[in-house]
Scaffold this motif. Structure first.
Motif, short mmCIF file in Angstrom:
data_model
loop_
_atom_site.label_atom_id
_atom_site.label_comp_id
_atom_site.label_asym_id
_atom_site.label_seq_id
_atom_site.Cartn_x
_atom_site.Cartn_y
_atom_site.Cartn_z
N VAL A 1 -11.05 19.40 -65.93
CA VAL A 1 -10.25 18.26 -66.41
C VAL A 1 -11.22 17.10 -66.60
CG1 VAL A 1 -8.42 16.63 -65.87
CG2 VAL A 1 -8.17 19.03 -65.22
N TYR A 2 -11.50 16.74 -67.87
CA TYR A 2 -12.50 15.69 -68.10
C TYR A 2 -11.87 14.32 -68.35
CZ TYR A 2 -11.61 16.10 -73.17
OH TYR A 2 -11.02 16.12 -74.42
N LEU A 3 -10.54 14.29 -68.62
CA LEU A 3 -9.91 13.00 -68.89
C LEU A 3 -8.43 13.07 -68.51
CD1 LEU A 3 -10.16 10.15 -70.18
CD2 LEU A 3 -9.41 11.18 -72.34
N ILE A 4 -8.00 12.10 -67.72
CA ILE A 4 -6.56 11.90 -67.47
C ILE A 4 -6.17 10.64 -68.24
CG2 ILE A 4 -4.79 11.41 -65.75
CD1 ILE A 4 -6.44 13.01 -63.74
N ALA A 5 -5.52 10.83 -69.37
CA ALA A 5 -5.24 9.72 -70.29
C ALA A 5 -4.12 8.83 -69.79
CB ALA A 5 -4.89 10.26 -71.68
N HIS A 6 -3.18 9.41 -69.05
CA HIS A 6 -2.05 8.63 -68.50
C HIS A 6 -1.46 9.41 -67.36
CE1 HIS A 6 1.83 6.40 -68.36
NE2 HIS A 6 2.28 7.59 -68.01
N ILE A 7 -1.04 8.71 -66.34
CA ILE A 7 -0.27 9.34 -65.26
C ILE A 7 0.66 8.30 -64.66
CG2 ILE A 7 -2.09 8.92 -63.54
CD1 ILE A 7 -1.13 11.56 -62.17
N GLY A 8 1.89 8.68 -64.43
CA GLY A 8 2.82 7.76 -63.78
C GLY A 8 4.06 7.46 -64.59
N VAL B 1 16.16 26.08 -74.78
CA VAL B 1 15.43 24.82 -74.89
C VAL B 1 16.46 23.70 -74.86
CG1 VAL B 1 13.88 23.38 -76.25
CG2 VAL B 1 13.58 25.86 -76.27
N THR B 2 16.38 22.83 -73.87
CA THR B 2 17.29 21.68 -73.80
C THR B 2 16.47 20.40 -73.80
OG1 THR B 2 17.32 21.79 -71.38
CG2 THR B 2 19.06 22.96 -72.55
N ILE B 3 17.06 19.34 -74.34
CA ILE B 3 16.38 18.05 -74.43
C ILE B 3 16.87 17.14 -73.30
CG2 ILE B 3 15.83 16.08 -75.91
CD1 ILE B 3 14.78 18.79 -76.91
N GLU B 4 15.92 16.56 -72.56
CA GLU B 4 16.24 15.66 -71.46
C GLU B 4 15.44 14.37 -71.62
OE1 GLU B 4 16.88 19.05 -67.99
OE2 GLU B 4 15.07 17.84 -67.99
N LEU B 5 15.87 13.31 -70.94
CA LEU B 5 15.14 12.05 -70.94
C LEU B 5 14.54 11.79 -69.56
CD1 LEU B 5 17.54 9.75 -73.00
CD2 LEU B 5 15.42 10.78 -73.78
N HIS B 6 13.24 11.49 -69.52
CA HIS B 6 12.55 11.19 -68.28
C HIS B 6 11.58 10.04 -68.52
CE1 HIS B 6 14.03 14.80 -66.20
NE2 HIS B 6 13.85 15.43 -67.35
N ASP B 7 11.15 9.40 -67.41
CA ASP B 7 10.26 8.25 -67.58
C ASP B 7 8.93 8.42 -66.84
OD1 ASP B 7 11.09 8.02 -64.99
OD2 ASP B 7 11.90 5.99 -65.17
N GLU B 8 8.58 9.66 -66.45
CA GLU B 8 7.30 9.92 -65.82
C GLU B 8 6.63 11.12 -66.47
OE1 GLU B 8 7.49 8.39 -61.24
OE2 GLU B 8 8.41 10.34 -61.65
N TYR B 9 5.32 11.06 -66.65
CA TYR B 9 4.59 12.20 -67.21
C TYR B 9 3.11 12.05 -66.93
CZ TYR B 9 2.88 9.41 -71.18
OH TYR B 9 2.25 8.48 -71.96
N ILE B 10 2.36 13.10 -67.19
CA ILE B 10 0.90 13.08 -67.11
C ILE B 10 0.35 13.63 -68.42
CG2 ILE B 10 0.86 15.33 -65.95
CD1 ILE B 10 -1.77 14.41 -64.61
N SER B 11 -0.68 12.97 -68.92
CA SER B 11 -1.40 13.42 -70.11
C SER B 11 -2.86 13.61 -69.71
CB SER B 11 -1.27 12.38 -71.23
OG SER B 11 -2.06 12.74 -72.33
N PHE B 12 -3.36 14.83 -69.84
CA PHE B 12 -4.75 15.11 -69.46
C PHE B 12 -5.35 16.14 -70.41
CE2 PHE B 12 -2.37 18.42 -67.41
CZ PHE B 12 -3.20 19.53 -67.43
N TYR B 13 -6.67 16.26 -70.35
CA TYR B 13 -7.38 17.16 -71.27
C TYR B 13 -8.41 17.98 -70.51
CZ TYR B 13 -5.26 13.95 -74.53
OH TYR B 13 -4.34 13.19 -75.19
N THR B 14 -8.44 19.28 -70.78
CA THR B 14 -9.49 20.15 -70.25
C THR B 14 -10.54 20.37 -71.33
OG1 THR B 14 -8.45 22.22 -70.98
CG2 THR B 14 -7.75 21.33 -68.84
N ARG B 15 -11.72 20.77 -70.91
CA ARG B 15 -12.78 21.00 -71.89
C ARG B 15 -12.43 22.17 -72.82
NH1 ARG B 15 -16.51 17.40 -70.97
NH2 ARG B 15 -16.86 16.63 -68.84
N ALA B 16 -11.58 23.07 -72.34
CA ALA B 16 -11.15 24.19 -73.19
C ALA B 16 -10.06 23.77 -74.16
CB ALA B 16 -10.64 25.33 -72.32
N GLY B 17 -9.41 22.63 -73.88
CA GLY B 17 -8.31 22.17 -74.73
C GLY B 17 -7.00 22.87 -74.46
#
Length: 505
Positions: free
Chosen positions: A343-350, A418-434
């Motif tokens: 994991v080389y980058l955590i773009a957003h968390i929280g 597949v159901t659609i839900e609304l949430h206000d927390e997430y994590i965005s991150f990237y691995t070197r493999a993508g």
């Protein structure tokens, strides 16, 4: 007891006695047979709901009629061309508002009329429209009604189910508590036909089996407004009657009647204006909902729910909320060999300052156990052909995703739901493999971008190389500047392309 309003008459006052009962709502693609089913349920010789002979809706106006099932009175509401359109212009919004106005006293059942064919993307869009305007819980009051069935299918529903249903249809019907029936073709079965009567009884029994009626904040607000109007109407009528009696005593019958009728017209105009105010208020709320969905689809780069699990190279399984830059996570399985990537980058968390649309993807693992993955609707996962696909575009019973199984293998399995839900927390991150295997599902690290894993790997190459030299310490709710820059440039490009296309057109 029936009353259909369309055309110029649509703007007349709807009597409270016509709308203060729970609703049976008819929805379905134009031409599916909603109006035909409505007429069948009313069991009258008169065609209350106009039936179009084409697959283009003749009108965008909804109709309504009173219907008695058991010992209860309901309003049956037909919705031609309303919920099967993406063109939310003012007329459509107004008609949706009128439909919600009629549903103010609760929804007893939503009859989803579906042609005896496979469940399509258009029907799924319609379900999402219902979720948007009436809320997710409204679907618990839905009944699937199959139309355009042939004689044998209508006579023997189990035969129809056995030979005509695919996995997608089964999942769809099961999601509604397995409530379904067949709308008899009036050209094949006369009113006196036992088959026709039996199919309609089955539908009525399904309607009566639903506990209570559905309501939500929007419907409750509309109901309270109607009760206020009704109170004002009663007070106005009482006052007119008192003034009529007094005028009759002093001026005689003719003058009293004239004054009474003149005041009645004024009062009805006031009532109509109050109904129109209610329509405008509902429209404004619908527009807010619609804009919110659009805005949510255009905001920051998103990713996975924080509770999503990944496997570390140490063998430990953790939630994504625990991830740190430098962790090596399971990113792929090839030829029986597990691959781990940094994991080389955590773009957003929280937490976000707004709720975001997430797709909850349900599936069955190779060992038969159930699994789920929650990620934003425009996040990519891999299908059985290793092509990337938006989470929102996964089709239950039709699309296969790659899930880790025993013996270090990725196994293709059907998406169950597949159901659609609304949430206000997430994590965005990237691995070197993508890539990453999240809750056992082979997923891309990329969201809301061109559909090319190789292209996105190249786009992120600068930050990938840079973090070899200086590892990233970014682990914040604020989006990483590089990712923010890429997203801004991408949307500028998309908007420019759309403007250019409109200019050419």
């Amino acid at each position: 007891m029936a009353g259909y309003i369309s055309g110029p008459e649509q703007d007349q006052i709807i009597s409270l006695s016509d709308i203060n009962a729970p609703v049976i709502l008819l929805i379905g693609k134009t031409g599916a047979g909603k109006s035909t089913l409505g007429n069948l349920l009313l069991k009258t010789s008169k065609e209350t709901f106009p039936v179009s002979g084409s697959f283009t809706s003749e009108t965008k106006k909804s109709g309504y009629a009173n219907i008695k099932i058991g010992d209860k009175i309901y309003n049956i509401v037909d919705t031609p061309g309303i919920f099967d359109t993406d063109d939310l212009n003012e007329d459509i919004l107004k008609e949706i508002a009128r439909t919600i106005q009629k549903c103010a006293h609760g929804i007893k059942a939503i009859l989803f009329v579906l042609e005896a064919k496979r469940y399509t993307k258009e029907q799924e869009k319609m379900v999402n429209m219902i979720k948007l305007f009436l809320g997710d819980d409204a679907l618990e009051y839905m009944i699937t009604v199959f139309s355009h069935c042939d004689k044998k299918q209508t006579e023997d529903p189990e035969y129809f189910k056995k030979v005509s249903w695919n996995k997608q249809i089964k999942v769809f019907v099961n999601s509604m508590g397995n409530r379904w029936t067949i709308s008899p073709n009036p050209d094949l079965f006369s009113p006196s036909s036992n088959v026709r009567q039996q199919r309609l009884r089955e539908l009525e029994n399904h309607i009566l089996s639903i506990d209570g009626v559905y309501t939500n904040e929007l419907l409750e607000k509309a109901r309270k407004k109607q009760e206020e109007i009704e109170k004002i109407e009663r007070a106005a009528e009482k006052k007119r009657k008192e003034e009529y009696d007094e005028s009759k005593r002093k001026e005689g019958e003719a003058n009293a009647r004239y004054r009474y009728e003149r005041q009645r017209i004024i009062d009805e105009k006031t009532t109509k204006d109050k109904y129109e105010e209610q329509i405008k208020d509902i429209m404004s709320q619908i527009e807010i909902l619609n804009k919110k969905v659009i805005e949510l689809s255009e905001k920051d780069n998103k990713c996975f729910g924080l509770e999503t699990q990944v496997k570390l190279e140490s063998g430990k399984t953790i939630q994504m909320s625990e991830l740190q830059t430098g962790d090596r996570v399971l990113s792929n399985i090839r030829n029986g060999i597990t691959e781990y990537s940094d994991v080389y980058l955590i773009a957003h968390i929280g937490k976000l300052d707004h709720e975001e649309a997430f797709a909850k993807v349900s599936f069955t693992r190779p060992d038969g156990s159930k699994g789920q993955l929650r990620l934003t609707t425009t996040h990519y996962v891999f299908d059985e052909n290793l092509s990337i696909i938006f989470a929102k575009d996964l089709r239950p019973g039709e699309t296969k995703i790659l899930v880790s199984g025993d013996n270090n293998k990725l196994v293709p399995v059907f998406v169950d739901d597949v159901t659609i839900e609304l949430h206000d927390e997430y994590i965005s991150f990237y691995t070197r493999a993508g890539t990453v295997i999240a809750n056992g599902v082979l997923s891309s690290c990329y969201d809301q971008c061109p559909p090319s894993q190789m292209l996105m790997d190249l786009v992120f190459l600068p930050v990938r190389l840079w973090t070899y030299i200086i590892p990233s310490t970014h682990r914040e709710e604020r989006l990483h500047p590089y990712v923010q820059f890429l997203e801004t440039m991408y949307f500028l490009f998309i908007n420019a392309m759309e403007k250019g296309k409109r200019f050419i057109d």
